[in-house]
Structure formats: structure tokens, C-alpha cells
Design a protein around this motif. Structure first.
Motif, PDB file in Angstrom:
ATOM      1  N   PRO A  24      38.985  32.669  33.607  1.00  0.00           N
ATOM      2  CA  PRO A  24      37.780  32.350  34.671  1.00  0.00           C
ATOM      3  C   PRO A  24      37.103  31.259  34.251  1.00  0.00           C
ATOM      4  CG  PRO A  24      37.020  34.177  32.718  1.00  0.00           C
ATOM      5  CD  PRO A  24      38.633  33.789  32.345  1.00  0.00           C
ATOM      6  N   SER A  28      41.284  27.417  37.176  1.00  0.00           N
ATOM      7  CA  SER A  28      41.913  28.193  37.738  1.00  0.00           C
ATOM      8  C   SER A  28      42.477  28.007  39.167  1.00  0.00           C
ATOM      9  CB  SER A  28      41.525  29.599  37.609  1.00  0.00           C
ATOM     10  OG  SER A  28      40.214  29.594  38.298  1.00  0.00           O
ATOM     11  N   ALA A 105      31.516  40.706  37.038  1.00  0.00           N
ATOM     12  CA  ALA A 105      32.840  40.622  37.440  1.00  0.00           C
ATOM     13  C   ALA A 105      33.562  41.722  36.882  1.00  0.00           C
ATOM     14  CB  ALA A 105      33.288  39.388  36.464  1.00  0.00           C
ATOM     15  N   LEU A 334      36.541  37.312  30.843  1.00  0.00           N
ATOM     16  CA  LEU A 334      35.659  38.006  32.129  1.00  0.00           C
ATOM     17  C   LEU A 334      34.469  38.679  31.433  1.00  0.00           C
ATOM     18  CD1 LEU A 334      36.349  37.361  35.082  1.00  0.00           C
ATOM     19  CD2 LEU A 334      37.290  39.636  35.235  1.00  0.00           C
ATOM     20  N   GLU A 339      32.792  35.158  36.066  1.00  0.00           N
ATOM     21  CA  GLU A 339      33.724  34.289  36.888  1.00  0.00           C
ATOM     22  C   GLU A 339      33.609  33.141  36.729  1.00  0.00           C
ATOM     23  OE1 GLU A 339      35.834  35.611  39.070  1.00  0.00           O
ATOM     24  OE2 GLU A 339      35.391  37.773  39.482  1.00  0.00           O
ATOM     25  N   PRO A 340      34.448  32.157  37.203  1.00  0.00           N
ATOM     26  CA  PRO A 340      34.132  30.797  37.149  1.00  0.00           C
ATOM     27  C   PRO A 340      33.003  30.362  37.797  1.00  0.00           C
ATOM     28  CG  PRO A 340      36.510  31.212  37.711  1.00  0.00           C
ATOM     29  CD  PRO A 340      35.600  32.601  37.808  1.00  0.00           C
ATOM     30  N   ASP A 349      34.361  26.144  29.110  1.00  0.00           N
ATOM     31  CA  ASP A 349      35.773  26.369  29.735  1.00  0.00           C
ATOM     32  C   ASP A 349      36.935  25.812  29.064  1.00  0.00           C
ATOM     33  OD1 ASP A 349      34.479  27.337  31.987  1.00  0.00           O
ATOM     34  OD2 ASP A 349      35.109  25.955  33.574  1.00  0.00           O
TER      35      ASP A 349
END
Length: 411
Positions: A24, A28, A105, A334, A339-340, A349
Motif C-alpha cells: 500500500p 502501487s 483497510a 495494510l 491504504e496508500p 512508503d
């Protein structure tokens, strides 16, 4: 079978792309379907089926049908154990983190389990309930269970004649899946068990459509093992040019508009179905075949000129444990970060990515070491068994030798 480093490297590429897609992070989306409207999943299934066809056709030729069938069933059981372990991890550790952190998520990913835990556990062990991310291995298990029958049918009456009806039936199944036949059969199967599992909880992949990729790869691998390549080495010039045009157009189109072929066009349901991933829509298959032809045509040339990337080979040579590890890492990320999020620091990230790939590489190295030890133990066992049989044969020969009988006392 002697390992082919280029196939290991290709599997490594697929694993890297799937990891980039499933973790995530903001990376992605751009790394999802990077070469057009084709994902790493299609390449991984096709390549896995090819390897399966090569390995188990050689096993059948060397040892016969029964050992081949037994080896495939053992492999399917091994994958089932991996799936069961992942389910335990999801339903316990990930569920606990997600609930404690109130992570939407995770709660969305396993919503059915949170609503009906007992039904979800039983259904997941029967491969009827497959949460997102954990819906890939069940498809492999089904394909591995079907592979002994497919290989026997394909090899029984001569390679090319035998595979023709198998491929024809497979194409018919894919065609039916485009009109919802796969989902209907899935719902009927769930209804037979009496479990109240909604059909949409059975997993995103339409197995009736994806079986075509497996059968296609199995046929190509089996043909290669039998020294009758399914695809000729010299492809027609027009076919290569058409593949280049389709491949380039698909890649440019995908990165210009995103992962949906028609994101802004009104009434896009039907056009997008032509590129649908879960049912392997017709235009998606066209894009995939174009890329496959390019790999087959330019692969030998690239093999001679590109440097060997040991990192990819290491990942690809341990594809099953690395695949399972990538799911563990994705689920953990996750549960911890959700989520991203564009508001999240890019450093987080990047940390998720580098940490994740470090874990995957460590798992691949450990798997290689364990495989080497197991191979050494098996080799010593075979040597000792051969030596013991040789001693028994020598002892038996001495007892039955003419000299022994000549000097034996008369009865």
C-alpha cells in the motif's frame, strides 16, 4: 530438470511487480500493469503453468503416470498448507492489529470474516471464501489438482492430437466466462455445500476464464519437454510487427488514461469488460498474446546481451515461499499504515518498499539453503540405498555362482 536462469529471472520480475502493486504505497498505481492492460498475475500464471508442463511431463516420461500424478498432488497439498497458514495469519494476527488500530483497510478486506467468522473459516478451508490478496493460491490449487488429468489427456494420443481437444474445451470455458458462466458455476458449487457464503466473497479471479492461461502454459511446457515446441522459433515478420504495434499502443494507452481503459467515457461498463482482468477480457488477451510473442521472439536475443540479475533469479527460484512472504508483508503494511495516502510521508512508503523487498530476499536465500540441504540429504539417502542394493546383489550372486554350487556337498 536443469534450472533455466532466464525463467527464474522472469518469475522474479513478476514477483517484484506484484509486490509493488500489492504493497500500500503511492508506487502501487504506476507499477500496476506497467506494460499495457496486462498485469504481472497473467505472466506469473502462464509462466508457472509452463514450468509445470515441462517438469511433470519429464517426470511422466521418466517414471510414468502414477509418480507424475502423485508429485502433482503433493505439490497441490503443499500450496494448500501455505494457503491455510496465510488464512490463520490473516484471521488472527492481522485481524487483531486491524481491530485494535481501527484500520478500515483491514476491516474492509475481511468484512465477511468479521460478520460470520465460523462460516468464513470453514468456507476458506474449502476454498469457497477467498479474501482479497488471498484469492490467488486457491486458483493455483485447483489448477494443480486438474493438471494430472490435463497432462494425461494431452500426452495420451500423441502430443499434438492429444492437446487439441483439451485446448478447444479450455477456449470454450474462457468464452463462457465472458458471459458470466464462471460466476454461475461458482454460485452453484457454494449452494451445494449449504454454506451461506456470498458468491462475491469467492475471490476476484474467475477460475473458468483463468484456466485458459493455465492450460495454454501447460501445453507449451509439455510440448517443450517432448521436444515438439508449441510455438515455432522463427515467427512471421508480420506477426512480430503486429505484436510490436499492439504492445506499444497498449502501454501508451494504459499510462495515458490509467489502469481502466475507458475511465471517463459515459456507459463504460461494456467497453471496459473487453479489458477486464478478472474474466480476462478479449482485448486484454490480445494485449497479452502480443507481449508473449515479443518475449518469444526477442527473448533469446536479450538473453545473450542483458546482464544476469542475480537478485531476480534468487527471488524466482524460490517463487512459492517468496510469493507467500509478499502477501504477509502486504497484509502487515495494510494493517499498520492502511491504504496508500498522498498525505503520508514519501519516506514511509520508501521504507515499506525497501523493508518489504529485504524480507523477500531473505526468505529466498533461506529457502535456497533449505532446498540445498534437503537435496544433499536425499542424495546421501539414494547413494546409501544404491550401495545397500549393490551389496545385496553381490551377496546373492555369490550364493548362486557355479563355483559355490560345485563345491557344495552332495545331497
Amino acid at each position: 530438470m536443469e534450472r533455466r536462469w532466464e525463467l527464474d529471472a522472469l518469475r522474479g520480475v513478476m514477483l517484484v511487480l506484484m509486490t509493488l502493486t500489492h504493497l500500500p504505497t503511492l508506487f502501487s498505481s504506476p507499477f500496476g500493469q506497467p506494460f499495457g492492460f496486462v498485469s504481472a498475475a497473467e505472466g506469473f500464471v502462464l509462466l508457472s503453468a509452463y514450468m509445470c508442463g515441462v517438469v511433470y511431463t519429464q517426470r511422466e516420461q521418466r517414471d510414468g503416470e502414477e509418480p507424475m500424478r502423485s508429485a502433482l498432488l503433493q505439490r497441490a497439498f503443499k500450496i494448500y498448507l501455505c494457503q491455510a497458514a496465510l488464512l490463520v495469519f490473516l484471521f488472527s494476527f492481522i485481524a487483531g492489529i486491524g481491530l485494535l488500530a481501527d484500520q478500515d483497510a483491514v476491516k474492509n478486506l475481511m468484512s465477511f470474516y468479521l460478520e460470520r467468522p465460523v462460516v468464513a473459516v470453514v468456507g476458506s478451508l474449502l476454498l469457497l471464501y477467498n479474501p482479497p490478496l488471498l484469492d490467488i493460491l486457491p486458483m493455483y490449487i485447483v489448477f494443480m489438482l486438474a493438471s494430472p488429468v490435463l497432462l494425461v489427456l494431452g500426452l495420451r494420443r500423441g502430443l499434438r492430437r492429444g492437446w487439441t481437444p483439451v485446448l478447444a474445451l479450455s477456449v470454450a470455458g474462457w468464452f463462457g466466462a465472458q458471459f458470466g458462466l464462471g460466476r454461475v458455476l461458482q454460485a452453484q458449487l457454494i449452494a451445494l455445500t449449504g454454506l451461506p457464503v456470498p458468491p462475491q466473497q469467492g475471490g476476484a479471479f474467475d477460475i473458468l476464464a483463468w484456466q485458459f492461461l493455465w492450460v495454454l502454459g501447460l501445453w507449451m511446457g509439455s510440448s517443450q519437454a517432448a521436444k515438439r515446441p508449441a510455438v515455432p522459433q522463427g515467427l512471421p515478420h508480420w506477426a512480430v510487427l503486429a505484436a510490436v504495434a499492439i504492445g506499444v499502443a497498449g502501454t501508451v494507452w494504459r499510462h495515458a488514461v490509467g489502469q481502466a481503459a475507458f475511465p471517463t467515457l459515459p456507459g463504460t461498463a461494456i467497453p471496459n469488460m473487453l479489458f477486464d482482468k478478472w474474466r480476462l477480457g478479449p482485448l486484454r488477451m490480445l494485449d497479452l498474446f502480443a507481449l508473449l510473442l515479443l518475449v518469444l521472439h526477442f527473448g533469446p536475443w536479450l538473453k545473450q546481451r542483458l546482464p544476469r540479475l542475480r537478485f531476480l533469479e534468487t527471488l524466482g527460484s524460490a517463487s512459492l515461499p517468496v510469493f507467500c512472504a509478499h502477501l504477509v508483508v502486504a497484509l502487515l503494511a495494510l494493517a499498520l499504515w492502511g491504504e496508500p495516502d498522498k498525505e503520508r510521508s514519501i519516506g514511509i512508503d520508501l521504507g515499506i518498499l525497501f523493508g518489504g523487498f529485504a524480507v523477500l530476499y531473505a526468505v529466498a536465500l533461506i529457502s535456497q539453503q533449505l532446498d540445498c540441504r534437503a537435496a544433499a540429504v536425499q542424495k546421501r539417502f539414494k547413494e546409501r540405498r544404491a550401495a545397500r542394493l549393490a551389496r545385496l546383489a553381490a551377496t546373492s550372486g555369490e550364493r548362486r555362482s557355479p563355483t559355490s554350487r560345485a563345491h557344495s556337498p552332495p545331497h
